[in-house]
Motif scaffolding. Structure first.
Motif, PDB file in Angstrom:
ATOM      1  N   ILE A  37       0.790  -1.078   0.085  1.00 30.07           N
ATOM      2  CA  ILE A  37      -0.032   0.107  -0.048  1.00 30.07           C
ATOM      3  C   ILE A  37       0.955   1.271  -0.012  1.00 30.07           C
ATOM      4  N   GLY A  38       0.892   1.988  -1.123  1.00 27.17           N
ATOM      5  CA  GLY A  38       1.704   3.032  -0.999  1.00 27.17           C
ATOM      6  C   GLY A  38       2.424   3.352  -2.375  1.00 27.17           C
ATOM      7  N   THR A  39       3.493   4.114  -2.197  1.00 23.70           N
ATOM      8  CA  THR A  39       4.420   4.513  -3.439  1.00 23.70           C
ATOM      9  C   THR A  39       5.592   3.607  -3.225  1.00 23.70           C
ATOM     10  N   GLY A  40       6.596   3.829  -4.290  1.00 25.01           N
ATOM     11  CA  GLY A  40       7.964   3.088  -4.023  1.00 25.01           C
ATOM     12  C   GLY A  40       7.981   1.953  -5.166  1.00 25.01           C
ATOM     13  N   LYS A  41       8.951   1.279  -4.986  1.00 30.27           N
ATOM     14  CA  LYS A  41       9.007   0.176  -5.732  1.00 30.27           C
ATOM     15  C   LYS A  41       7.689  -0.897  -5.853  1.00 30.27           C
ATOM     16  N   THR A  42       7.530  -1.312  -7.065  1.00 28.70           N
ATOM     17  CA  THR A  42       6.186  -1.770  -7.309  1.00 28.70           C
ATOM     18  C   THR A  42       6.756  -3.333  -7.826  1.00 28.70           C
ATOM     19  N   LYS A  43       7.745  -3.543  -8.360  1.00 32.50           N
ATOM     20  CA  LYS A  43       8.038  -5.051  -8.810  1.00 32.50           C
ATOM     21  C   LYS A  43       7.891  -5.996  -7.884  1.00 32.50           C
ATOM     22  N   GLY A  44       7.131  -6.999  -8.020  1.00 31.21           N
ATOM     23  CA  GLY A  44       7.286  -8.299  -7.144  1.00 31.21           C
ATOM     24  C   GLY A  44       6.138  -7.926  -5.938  1.00 31.21           C
ATOM     25  N   TYR A  45       5.276  -6.981  -6.155  1.00 30.73           N
ATOM     26  CA  TYR A  45       4.321  -6.471  -5.155  1.00 30.73           C
ATOM     27  C   TYR A  45       2.745  -6.787  -5.955  1.00 30.73           C
ATOM     28  N   ARG A  46       1.860  -7.043  -5.102  1.00 29.83           N
ATOM     29  CA  ARG A  46       0.373  -6.691  -5.470  1.00 29.83           C
ATOM     30  C   ARG A  46       0.227  -5.415  -4.768  1.00 29.83           C
ATOM     31  N   MET A  47      -0.154  -4.458  -5.725  1.00 26.94           N
ATOM     32  CA  MET A  47      -0.598  -3.174  -5.199  1.00 26.94           C
ATOM     33  C   MET A  47      -2.065  -3.202  -4.833  1.00 26.94           C
ATOM     34  N   GLY A  48      -2.100  -2.365  -3.584  1.00 26.93           N
ATOM     35  CA  GLY A  48      -3.491  -2.383  -3.020  1.00 26.93           C
ATOM     36  C   GLY A  48      -3.752  -0.889  -2.621  1.00 26.93           C
ATOM     37  N   THR A  49      -4.901  -0.569  -1.926  1.00 29.17           N
ATOM     38  CA  THR A  49      -5.301   0.767  -1.663  1.00 29.17           C
ATOM     39  C   THR A  49      -5.569   0.707  -0.258  1.00 29.17           C
ATOM     40  N   PRO A  50      -5.558   1.736   0.349  1.00 31.67           N
ATOM     41  CA  PRO A  50      -5.980   1.852   1.959  1.00 31.67           C
ATOM     42  C   PRO A  50      -7.238   1.210   2.212  1.00 31.67           C
ATOM     43  N   GLU A  51      -8.294   1.494   1.302  1.00 30.53           N
ATOM     44  CA  GLU A  51      -9.491   0.853   1.607  1.00 30.53           C
ATOM     45  C   GLU A  51      -9.515  -0.938   1.591  1.00 30.53           C
ATOM     46  N   GLN A  52      -8.758  -1.271   0.773  1.00 25.21           N
ATOM     47  CA  GLN A  52      -8.567  -2.685   0.838  1.00 25.21           C
ATOM     48  C   GLN A  52      -7.921  -3.373   2.109  1.00 25.21           C
ATOM     49  N   LEU A  53      -6.937  -2.405   2.450  1.00 23.60           N
ATOM     50  CA  LEU A  53      -6.277  -3.109   3.756  1.00 23.60           C
ATOM     51  C   LEU A  53      -7.058  -2.880   4.981  1.00 23.60           C
ATOM     52  N   THR A  54      -8.047  -1.883   5.009  1.00 19.89           N
ATOM     53  CA  THR A  54      -9.096  -1.851   5.940  1.00 19.89           C
ATOM     54  C   THR A  54      -9.887  -3.176   5.833  1.00 19.89           C
ATOM     55  N   VAL A  55     -10.466  -3.506   4.667  1.00 13.33           N
ATOM     56  CA  VAL A  55     -11.234  -4.834   4.584  1.00 13.33           C
ATOM     57  C   VAL A  55     -10.628  -6.049   4.862  1.00 13.33           C
ATOM     58  N   LEU A  56      -9.386  -6.111   4.774  1.00 15.01           N
ATOM     59  CA  LEU A  56      -8.486  -7.022   5.400  1.00 15.01           C
ATOM     60  C   LEU A  56      -8.190  -7.118   6.580  1.00 15.01           C
ATOM     61  N   GLY A  57      -8.470  -6.283   7.358  1.00 12.27           N
ATOM     62  CA  GLY A  57      -8.370  -6.227   8.789  1.00 12.27           C
ATOM     63  C   GLY A  57      -7.238  -5.344   9.341  1.00 12.27           C
ATOM     64  N   GLY A  58      -6.314  -4.695   8.413  1.00  8.40           N
ATOM     65  CA  GLY A  58      -4.945  -4.202   8.591  1.00  8.40           C
ATOM     66  C   GLY A  58      -4.876  -2.948   9.388  1.00  8.40           C
ATOM     67  N   VAL A  59      -6.119  -2.307   9.297  1.00 11.17           N
ATOM     68  CA  VAL A  59      -6.358  -0.853   9.995  1.00 11.17           C
ATOM     69  C   VAL A  59      -7.431  -0.950  11.002  1.00 11.17           C
TER      70      VAL A  59
END
Length: 59
Positions: A37-59
């Motif tokens: 979640i956020g900016t920077g290196k993207t290779k090798g990552y599945r990009m997500g949004t803060p909203e998706q993180l909330t759904v996953l229970g990360g916040v």
């Protein structure tokens, strides 16, 4: 519900090494594409949004 282990730490702390050891140790462990979640290196990552993180229970 599926369970997981979250490895968090700075670069070169051994997260990839630990993941490799766990997947070799027992077949119940499986590696998933890293979520970022956020900016920077993207290779090798599945990009997500803060909203998706909330759904996953990360916040």
């Amino acid at each position: 519900m599926r369970q997981g282990i979250l490895l968090y730490g700075p670069p070169a702390a051994g997260k990839d090494t630990t993941t490799a050891a766990l997947t070799e140790l027992d077949e119940q462990y499986a590696s998933f594409t890293r979520l970022k979640i956020g900016t920077g290196k993207t290779k090798g990552y599945r990009m997500g949004t803060p909203e998706q993180l909330t759904v996953l229970g990360g916040v």
